[in-house]
Motif scaffolding. Sequence first.
Motif, PDB file in Angstrom:
ATOM      1  N   LYS A   1      43.286 -17.001  34.507  1.00  0.00           N
ATOM      2  CA  LYS A   1      43.189 -17.439  33.121  1.00  0.00           C
ATOM      3  C   LYS A   1      41.788 -17.983  32.818  1.00  0.00           C
ATOM      4  O   LYS A   1      41.132 -18.548  33.683  1.00  0.00           O
ATOM      5  N   VAL A   2      41.392 -17.803  31.552  1.00  0.00           N
ATOM      6  CA  VAL A   2      40.159 -18.426  31.086  1.00  0.00           C
ATOM      7  C   VAL A   2      40.459 -19.891  30.814  1.00  0.00           C
ATOM      8  O   VAL A   2      41.395 -20.217  30.086  1.00  0.00           O
ATOM      9  N   LYS A   3      39.667 -20.775  31.412  1.00  0.00           N
ATOM     10  CA  LYS A   3      39.848 -22.208  31.205  1.00  0.00           C
ATOM     11  C   LYS A   3      38.589 -22.791  30.581  1.00  0.00           C
ATOM     12  O   LYS A   3      37.475 -22.360  30.868  1.00  0.00           O
ATOM     13  N   TYR A   4      38.787 -23.791  29.738  1.00  0.00           N
ATOM     14  CA  TYR A   4      37.667 -24.412  29.059  1.00  0.00           C
ATOM     15  C   TYR A   4      37.932 -25.895  28.888  1.00  0.00           C
ATOM     16  O   TYR A   4      39.066 -26.356  28.947  1.00  0.00           O
ATOM     17  N   ILE A   5      36.853 -26.639  28.654  1.00  0.00           N
ATOM     18  CA  ILE A   5      36.968 -28.076  28.434  1.00  0.00           C
ATOM     19  C   ILE A   5      37.357 -28.284  26.979  1.00  0.00           C
ATOM     20  O   ILE A   5      36.663 -27.853  26.061  1.00  0.00           O
ATOM     21  N   SER A   6      38.482 -28.944  26.758  1.00  0.00           N
ATOM     22  CA  SER A   6      39.029 -29.031  25.407  1.00  0.00           C
ATOM     23  C   SER A   6      38.122 -29.775  24.431  1.00  0.00           C
ATOM     24  O   SER A   6      38.126 -29.491  23.240  1.00  0.00           O
TER      25      SER A   6
ATOM     26  N   CYS B   1      32.511 -27.559  39.825  1.00  0.00           N
ATOM     27  CA  CYS B   1      32.986 -28.941  39.830  1.00  0.00           C
ATOM     28  C   CYS B   1      34.501 -28.986  39.982  1.00  0.00           C
ATOM     29  O   CYS B   1      35.038 -29.785  40.757  1.00  0.00           O
ATOM     30  N   GLU B   2      35.208 -28.128  39.269  1.00  0.00           N
ATOM     31  CA  GLU B   2      36.677 -28.096  39.344  1.00  0.00           C
ATOM     32  C   GLU B   2      37.166 -27.654  40.719  1.00  0.00           C
ATOM     33  O   GLU B   2      38.192 -28.132  41.202  1.00  0.00           O
TER      34      GLU B   2
ATOM     35  N   PHE C   1      37.171 -33.267  34.206  1.00  0.00           N
ATOM     36  CA  PHE C   1      37.363 -32.565  32.946  1.00  0.00           C
ATOM     37  C   PHE C   1      38.837 -32.389  32.629  1.00  0.00           C
ATOM     38  O   PHE C   1      39.658 -32.203  33.527  1.00  0.00           O
ATOM     39  N   ASP C   2      39.166 -32.440  31.347  1.00  0.00           N
ATOM     40  CA  ASP C   2      40.490 -32.036  30.875  1.00  0.00           C
ATOM     41  C   ASP C   2      40.378 -30.579  30.444  1.00  0.00           C
ATOM     42  O   ASP C   2      39.741 -30.268  29.433  1.00  0.00           O
TER      43      ASP C   2
END
Length: 194
Positions: free
Chosen positions: A89-94, A36-37, A45-46
Motif C-alpha cells: 500500500k501507498v502510505k503517507y504522513i497524514s 525511518c518507519e 509519524f502517523d
Amino acid sequence: MGDDLIYAIVQNESIYVINLGKHNDIFKPGELIEACENEWPGMHFDLESDDNNSSISMDNDFFRQNACNPQLGFTLLKPAAFTDKTSGKVKYISNHQNTAMISYESQEGTWNLPLKCVMAFDHEEKLIYKFIKDIYFHYGTFPDSLELDLKNRKYIFKVPTIRGYGDYIITKRDAHRYLTASFPCDEAEINWQL
C-alpha cells in the motif's frame, strides 16, 4: 565531504539518524520517511494508507522541479509518501501538507493565494504554451481559439486553414494529471482559508 548530509530527527535529547546521503536525497522525501518507519515503526509519524489509489503523493521529478523554482517558494504540495513493501500500500504522513501562501501585490491590494493555486496556474500556462508551439510546428500556424472539454479533460484548439475564415482543423490535447486550474484533480483541491 561537501555533498554529504546527515538526515535525522532530533527529539528532546535524542537524535535518530535516518540516512547518510547526498543533497539530492532531499528531493526523495518518501524514501526518507520509509527508512525511518523501517527502523522505528510508528515512533515518529502517523501514517495513513491510500486505499483508494488517489495518487495523493507526488513523484520525485515533479517535487524537484518545483522545489527548485524560487518564484514559488515551494515547500510541499502533496504529502510525502512511499509504497510499503510488506503490504504493497501507498502510505503517507497524514499531516504532511503544504500550508504556504504566496502574496501578490496589485493596484487593488494584496492577494494571498495558496501555493497549490499558484502552481496550478503556473503549470497550466506552461502546458498551454507547449501545446501552442507543438501545433505551430505541425500545422505552420498558431491556433486562434481554445475550448475546454471538462468531461474528457481535453484542451480543444482550433487551427485556421489556408481556405480562410471559418475553416478550421480541430486538434485536441490531454490535460495532464498534474495540477491545472482548468482541470483540477483530487490533488488540486484548494483551501482558500488563510
